[in-house]
Each structure stands twice: as C-alpha cells, then as structure tokens.
Design an enzyme around this catalytic site. Structure first.
Site, short mmCIF file in Angstrom:
data_model
loop_
_atom_site.label_atom_id
_atom_site.label_comp_id
_atom_site.label_asym_id
_atom_site.label_seq_id
_atom_site.Cartn_x
_atom_site.Cartn_y
_atom_site.Cartn_z
N TYR A 53 0.85 -1.19 0.00
CA TYR A 53 0.00 0.00 0.00
C TYR A 53 0.88 1.24 0.00
CZ TYR A 53 -3.87 -3.17 1.12
OH TYR A 53 -4.80 -4.17 1.09
N SER A 207 -12.84 -3.99 0.50
CA SER A 207 -13.72 -3.15 -0.35
C SER A 207 -15.18 -3.48 -0.11
CB SER A 207 -13.39 -3.31 -1.84
OG SER A 207 -12.16 -2.69 -2.15
#
Length: 285
Positions: A53, A207
């Site tokens: 990330y 998500s």
C-alpha cells in the site's frame, strides 16, 4: 464498540482499511493521522494494511510506516491488532505484481517488522496467490514465520475454498483469517464466507462498500440499500456494513477511509440491527 474474534484476539467488529491513505489520491499526512486517531477514539482495535500500500516505487511500506506513527502517538495504540500482508508489489507505475516466493515473503515480513516497530506482527497474511509459485510453498513460508515467532497469527487473502482448506492444513489448523473481496456488487466470495463460518475462521471483506471510487455510489447502484437507508435516516454505507455483520459472527468488514467522518459513520453500523425482512431484501438485491 462491539467485538469479534480473530484467532485468540478480540477486536472491534469493524476494522479500518488503511489503503486509501497511501495510494493514488491519498490525503496529506495530517488528515490521515486524524482519520486513524478518530478510528481509535471510536473503539477500533483492528487496522488492515500491507507493504504494497504505497504509490511510488521508492516508498514501499508507506502505509505501514504511517500506521506505526499514528499508533505511537495515541494512548490506545498498543491495543490495536495490525494486520499486514506480503506477496503483492507495486512497481510504481500504477500496476500490481506478485511475488509469492518463500524468500520474498520472509524478507517482506522482516521489513514489515522494522516499519511497524514490533517484535512480532499481530496478523500476517499471504496477500494473493502467485501462479508461478506452488501455493503450498507460499503458505509454508508463512507457517515458518509463525513457528519462528515473527508473526503471532497467520491469514490468507484472495483465496478460494480449496486454498482455505489447504492453507489451514499446512498451518496445522492455525489459519485464523481469510480476507477476500465482498460487497453488494461482488458476492462471489459467498462460498468462502460460508466455509469460514463452518471452520470458525474470521472472514474479512475488503472493499465492502465497493472500493475507493465506488463507495459513494453504493446507494444509487443498489436500490434496496438506498431504500432501507432512507427509511431509517442512515447512509447506505452503514446499512451495507450492518448487512454484512448479520451474515455471520465471523465477518469483520474492513472499510477503507481517509476522512474521520467516513470511518465514524462506518463504525456506527455495529449498533444497527436490520430486520429479517430487510436482510432478505438485501440478500436478494
């Protein structure tokens, strides 16, 4: 804050997905730190990250470093289970690549340990199967890290039912979590969720609101979520997370956030109880 379990750890029933604070379109550091601190103030004790990330090629682990800074500057930082991952890479051109080799995973874990500033990572997850590497070799490397005490708990991500069973066998029954994509628009992980429920393994939907670019469109794209949200005077996002929590006690959503108010609204879903009729309508949506 309501809690659920990952292995031997009791964590908040909803965690914080920290990826939006480190990739393209990320906020400045001050807002990111404020977002993490707001989550901790509201009772979050699970934060999801990964060494991949980051945005630029020369900042591997940007998100881990940010989380370490945020936890170190908050009086509840020590209470948080940090779940990180290895096996995914970002060359810096916006693409994602894979390296599930045991050598890479062990080196990646050592680097994550340094960035997080801990002696053992709370939850380390194999990020995504690498078709070039036998799955048993990748998971075997995670098993070695567990046996060596470099990590306290082991998980996998983006796995199918056969891989879940295989990983649990390789880990000697010590698989504690599966992190797969799951949302109103992406329900193909239902079999994995059911298997995790059967085995008592935490299922962490990533998500859960549809992703960074689509979370705000959840209501317009899925009418039943919008209808129930309007009737209750709540956001469709809060209804969505409550729907997920109702599916099984092993479900622990990790919605992404980059603003304090976003994670605060998500966390309020732990206090929302949907009726059987509402749940049936959302299941059928």
């Amino acid at each position: 804050m309501h809690t659920r379990r990952i292995g031997d750890a009791e964590v908040s029933a909803i965690g914080l997905g920290a990826m939006p604070m480190s990739i393209e379109g990320r906020p400045d550091e001050a807002r990111s730190l404020a977002t993490i601190h707001a989550a901790l103030d509201a009772g979050v004790t699970l934060i999801d990250t990964a060494d991949a990330y980051h945005r630029d090629a020369d900042e591997v682990g940007h998100n881990e470093t940010l989380i370490a800074k945020a936890l170190g500057s908050h009086d509840r930082g020590a209470e948080v289970l940090v779940a990180t991952k290895g096996g995914h890479q970002r060359p810096g051109d916006g693409s994602w690549t894979l390296d599930g080799s045991p050598h890479h995973l062990k080196e990646a874990c050592e680097a994550s340990l340094r960035r997080l500033g801990v002696e053992a990572i709370g939850l380390y997850q194999f990020h995504r199967p690498d078709p070039r590497v036998p799955y048993e070799e990748s998971v075997g490397a995670v098993r070695d890290l567990l046996d060596e005490g470099k990590i306290r708990m082991a998980g996998i991500s983006n796995a199918n039912p056969d891989q879940i069973r295989q990983a649990n066998e390789i880990l000697g029954g010590r698989l504690v979590s599966v992190q797969n994509q799951f949302s109103p628009a992406f329900r193909s992980s239902e079999p994995e969720l059911r298997l995790c429920d059967e085995l008592g393994i935490a299922f962490l939907p990533w998500s859960p609101l549809g992703g960074i670019s689509r979370a705000g469109e959840l209501g317009s794209a899925h009418a039943p979520f919008a209808r129930i949200a309007e009737a209750r005077g709540l956001s469709p996002q809060r209804v969505c997370l409550a729907w997920m929590l109702a599916k099984s006690p092993v479900v622990i959503p990790i919605p992404g956030a980059s603003r304090p108010e976003t994670i605060q609204d998500s966390l309020a879903a732990t206090d929302l109880t949907l009726t059987a009729g509402e749940l049936a309508e959302l299941d059928a949506a």
